[in-house]
Design a protein around this motif. Structure first.
Motif, mmCIF file in Angstrom:
data_model
loop_
_atom_site.group_PDB
_atom_site.id
_atom_site.type_symbol
_atom_site.label_atom_id
_atom_site.label_comp_id
_atom_site.label_asym_id
_atom_site.label_seq_id
_atom_site.Cartn_x
_atom_site.Cartn_y
_atom_site.Cartn_z
ATOM 1 N N SER A 168 3.045 -82.790 -8.644
ATOM 2 C CA SER A 168 3.293 -81.709 -9.508
ATOM 3 C C SER A 168 3.258 -80.503 -8.618
ATOM 4 O O SER A 168 2.838 -80.181 -7.877
ATOM 5 C CB SER A 168 2.266 -81.573 -10.501
ATOM 6 O OG SER A 168 2.461 -80.464 -11.308
ATOM 7 N N ARG B 203 2.657 -82.149 -16.155
ATOM 8 C CA ARG B 203 1.696 -83.026 -16.592
ATOM 9 C C ARG B 203 1.955 -84.521 -16.019
ATOM 10 O O ARG B 203 2.702 -85.232 -16.418
ATOM 11 C CB ARG B 203 1.520 -83.081 -17.877
ATOM 12 C CG ARG B 203 1.078 -81.672 -18.702
ATOM 13 C CD ARG B 203 -0.228 -81.089 -18.132
ATOM 14 N NE ARG B 203 -0.422 -79.848 -18.819
ATOM 15 C CZ ARG B 203 -1.025 -79.760 -19.839
ATOM 16 N NH1 ARG B 203 -1.537 -80.826 -20.638
ATOM 17 N NH2 ARG B 203 -1.341 -78.687 -20.474
ATOM 18 N N LEU B 204 1.317 -84.928 -15.167
ATOM 19 C CA LEU B 204 1.331 -86.088 -13.931
ATOM 20 C C LEU B 204 -0.031 -87.033 -14.194
ATOM 21 O O LEU B 204 -1.047 -86.428 -14.196
ATOM 22 C CB LEU B 204 1.799 -86.155 -12.858
ATOM 23 C CG LEU B 204 2.853 -85.337 -12.483
ATOM 24 C CD1 LEU B 204 3.268 -85.357 -11.009
ATOM 25 C CD2 LEU B 204 4.214 -85.850 -13.262
ATOM 26 N N ARG B 205 -0.041 -88.004 -14.974
ATOM 27 C CA ARG B 205 -1.289 -88.983 -14.736
ATOM 28 C C ARG B 205 -1.656 -89.827 -13.573
ATOM 29 O O ARG B 205 -2.891 -90.199 -13.412
ATOM 30 C CB ARG B 205 -1.229 -89.977 -16.077
ATOM 31 C CG ARG B 205 -1.254 -89.162 -17.361
ATOM 32 C CD ARG B 205 -1.414 -90.058 -18.484
ATOM 33 N NE ARG B 205 -0.248 -91.266 -18.750
ATOM 34 C CZ ARG B 205 0.766 -91.220 -19.469
ATOM 35 N NH1 ARG B 205 1.198 -90.071 -19.768
ATOM 36 N NH2 ARG B 205 1.721 -92.238 -19.447
ATOM 37 N N PRO C 249 -0.087 -88.802 -9.870
ATOM 38 C CA PRO C 249 0.516 -88.248 -8.853
ATOM 39 C C PRO C 249 0.451 -89.185 -7.306
ATOM 40 O O PRO C 249 -0.694 -89.908 -7.428
ATOM 41 C CB PRO C 249 -0.128 -87.128 -8.539
ATOM 42 C CG PRO C 249 -1.459 -87.088 -9.328
ATOM 43 C CD PRO C 249 -1.135 -88.000 -10.438
ATOM 44 N N THR D 180 4.731 -91.834 -11.348
ATOM 45 C CA THR D 180 3.636 -91.016 -11.545
ATOM 46 C C THR D 180 3.133 -90.714 -12.732
ATOM 47 O O THR D 180 2.374 -89.764 -13.079
ATOM 48 C CB THR D 180 4.292 -89.363 -10.924
ATOM 49 O OG1 THR D 180 5.241 -89.159 -11.912
ATOM 50 C CG2 THR D 180 4.934 -89.643 -9.505
ATOM 51 N N LYS D 181 3.744 -91.368 -14.008
ATOM 52 C CA LYS D 181 3.255 -91.365 -15.296
ATOM 53 C C LYS D 181 3.432 -89.931 -15.694
ATOM 54 O O LYS D 181 2.472 -89.183 -16.101
ATOM 55 C CB LYS D 181 2.143 -91.985 -15.500
ATOM 56 C CG LYS D 181 1.990 -93.421 -15.258
ATOM 57 C CD LYS D 181 0.574 -93.996 -15.312
ATOM 58 C CE LYS D 181 0.627 -95.572 -14.802
ATOM 59 N NZ LYS D 181 -0.853 -96.097 -15.170
ATOM 60 N N PRO D 182 4.580 -89.200 -15.780
ATOM 61 C CA PRO D 182 4.694 -87.916 -16.195
ATOM 62 C C PRO D 182 4.509 -87.824 -17.883
ATOM 63 O O PRO D 182 5.079 -88.623 -18.500
ATOM 64 C CB PRO D 182 6.164 -87.362 -16.001
ATOM 65 C CG PRO D 182 6.895 -88.593 -15.920
ATOM 66 C CD PRO D 182 5.821 -89.732 -15.221
ATOM 67 N N LEU E 159 7.964 -81.194 -17.965
ATOM 68 C CA LEU E 159 8.600 -81.664 -16.585
ATOM 69 C C LEU E 159 10.239 -80.933 -16.817
ATOM 70 O O LEU E 159 10.942 -81.844 -17.691
ATOM 71 C CB LEU E 159 8.577 -82.994 -16.218
ATOM 72 C CG LEU E 159 9.641 -83.663 -15.269
ATOM 73 C CD1 LEU E 159 9.409 -82.982 -13.912
ATOM 74 C CD2 LEU E 159 9.120 -85.190 -15.176
#
Length: 420
Positions: A98, A105-107, A109, A164-166, A170
């Motif tokens: 990020s 918001r990334l779960r 990174p 990165t599961k945003p 974003l």
């Protein structure tokens, strides 16, 4: 190969008549004996000779022109140092995190600190199912002359972004490459996230690139991994990629924008001359060749025009729109692709090419280049200026529709020569 178009021949015969009329009776007598276009179905040997000597369509990887930044330039580092800083395939890794100033918001990174950075091995695993290839001409925004034309291979950046599961916030993707651990040498570029996630307008994807013309990237070309943005100028395709920042920032902060450059201008369509004799004899046909960069708006025509330097320009006609332009010939796909591709065959599959025949589905290919040729009629003694321009698929004549500096060079090409 097909003969020169009939309208080109007819219009240039008319243009030649104008020049000889200015020379009086002697000029008319000379013109009546010219066999220039008597056999339109067969190429003039002089024209065929310069066509045969044209550069290949693909550029050999080690013959691309280089405008790399850095002191020292990253590709000049010895192998031990490149291993130390992660510029070899076995040591490379990419952090995708990020933007600390405008957080997305990334779960998940991808960081070196957590030992989750994306490696070359990870890239090759994705390549097994997601690899893509496409032709692209690499051009610097302000130089004009392309650095080279190649087949680029890689994995769409979006495949790594999704790892990165945003979840939210974003809007833009920023990225940079190795810069000798010197903040002053940092070179950064960016894209709206929508361009990364979706291939709009029939464009190939933005890729994490690892091969050029079927060969592993060399250090000079940005090894081990570089960004390649199909429709963009070279500053978007950053070499020696090391960091990607996912950001909620709404606007670009490209390093190249600091010098008043337009960082969102895609490739323009334009042409230039490759070969034109500096001096020719009176009445002698003049073979001319050139290349065209096929920009985002495609290429419909290449046109040429010869003006006697004694003639006055039309007042107010900045882009010569009232000049007697004539169509040149856009040459067909070559038999020899060049570029050191294996077995002289475009790697399959490559976007824009038929996987069975290895031939392009249409020609010329957008975002690459094409060659053109013309046989100018013999002229009376004097000084002349030869000009060439493109007409894109929307009917816009070079340098339109984007004639401004700092957004990609597209000035009408002109070359002087003498008849004596």
């Amino acid at each position: 190969m097909k003969p020169l178009p009939h309208d080109f021949l007819a219009q240039h015969t008319h243009l030649t008549r104008r020049f000889f009329l200015r020379s009086g009776a002697a000029g008319l007598a000379a013109m009546s004996t010219l066999p220039l276009f008597a056999e339109a179905a067969k190429r003039d040997p002089a024209l065929q000779q310069v066509i045969d000597n044209l550069e290949p369509w693909l550029t050999k990887p080690d013959e691309f022109q280089d405008v790399s930044r850095g002191n020292p330039q990253p590709h000049s580092l010895d192998e031990a140092r490149r291993k130390e800083v992660g510029l070899t395939r076995d040591t490379w890794s990419l952090e995708v995190v990020s933007d600390p100033e405008n957080k997305a918001r990334l779960r998940n990174p991808l960081t070196k600190e957590k030992n989750t950075a994306f490696t070359f091995k990870d890239l090759m695993q994705l390549a097994e199912t997601h690899a893509v290839r496409f032709p692209k001409i690499m051009t610097c925004l302000n130089i004009g002359c392309p650095l080279g034309n190649g087949i680029w291979e890689g994995v769409p950046l979006r495949e790594v972004l999704w790892l990165t599961k945003p979840s939210k916030d974003l809007r833009r993707v920023f990225y940079d490459g190795f810069h000798n651990d010197d903040p002053k040498q940092l070179f950064r570029s960016s894209l709206p996230v929508g361009r990364v996630l979706e291939d709009m307008y029939g464009l190939p994807p933005v890729i994490l690139c690892y091969k050029l013309n079927g060969q592993w990237l060399s250090p000079e070309r940005g090894a081990p991994v570089r960004m390649v943005v199909p429709e963009a100028y070279g500053f978007k395709s950053i070499k020696w990629l090391s960091h990607v920042f996912l950001s909620n920032r709404v606007n670009a902060n490209d390093t190249y924008g600091e010098k008043n450059n337009d960082v969102d201008s895609p490739l323009k369509t334009f042409c230039e001359t490759i070969s034109l004799p500096k001096t020719v004899k009176p009445g002698q046909p003049i073979p001319v060749t050139g290349y065209a960069q096929v920009g985002i708006s495609g290429l419909k025509k290449v046109q040429v025009w010869v003006q006697n330097d004694d003639e006055e320009r039309v007042a107010g006609d900045k882009y010569f729109t009232k000049a007697p332009w004539s169509d040149a010939e856009i040459l067909p796909p070559p038999k020899d692709w060049g570029g050191d591709v294996a077995d002289n065959r475009i790697p399959s599959p490559t976007q824009g090419f038929d996987p069975d025949t290895g031939q392009p589905r249409m020609w010329p290919l957008r975002l690459s280049k094409a060659h053109w040729a013309a046989l100018l009629p013999g002229l009376p003694p004097g000084k002349y200026t030869f000009r060439s321009r493109t007409i894109d698929d929307n009917g816009a004549a070079q340098p339109m529709p984007r004639p401004f500096m700092k957004s990609g060079r597209a000035a009408i090409d002109q070359v002087g020569f003498k008849v004596e």
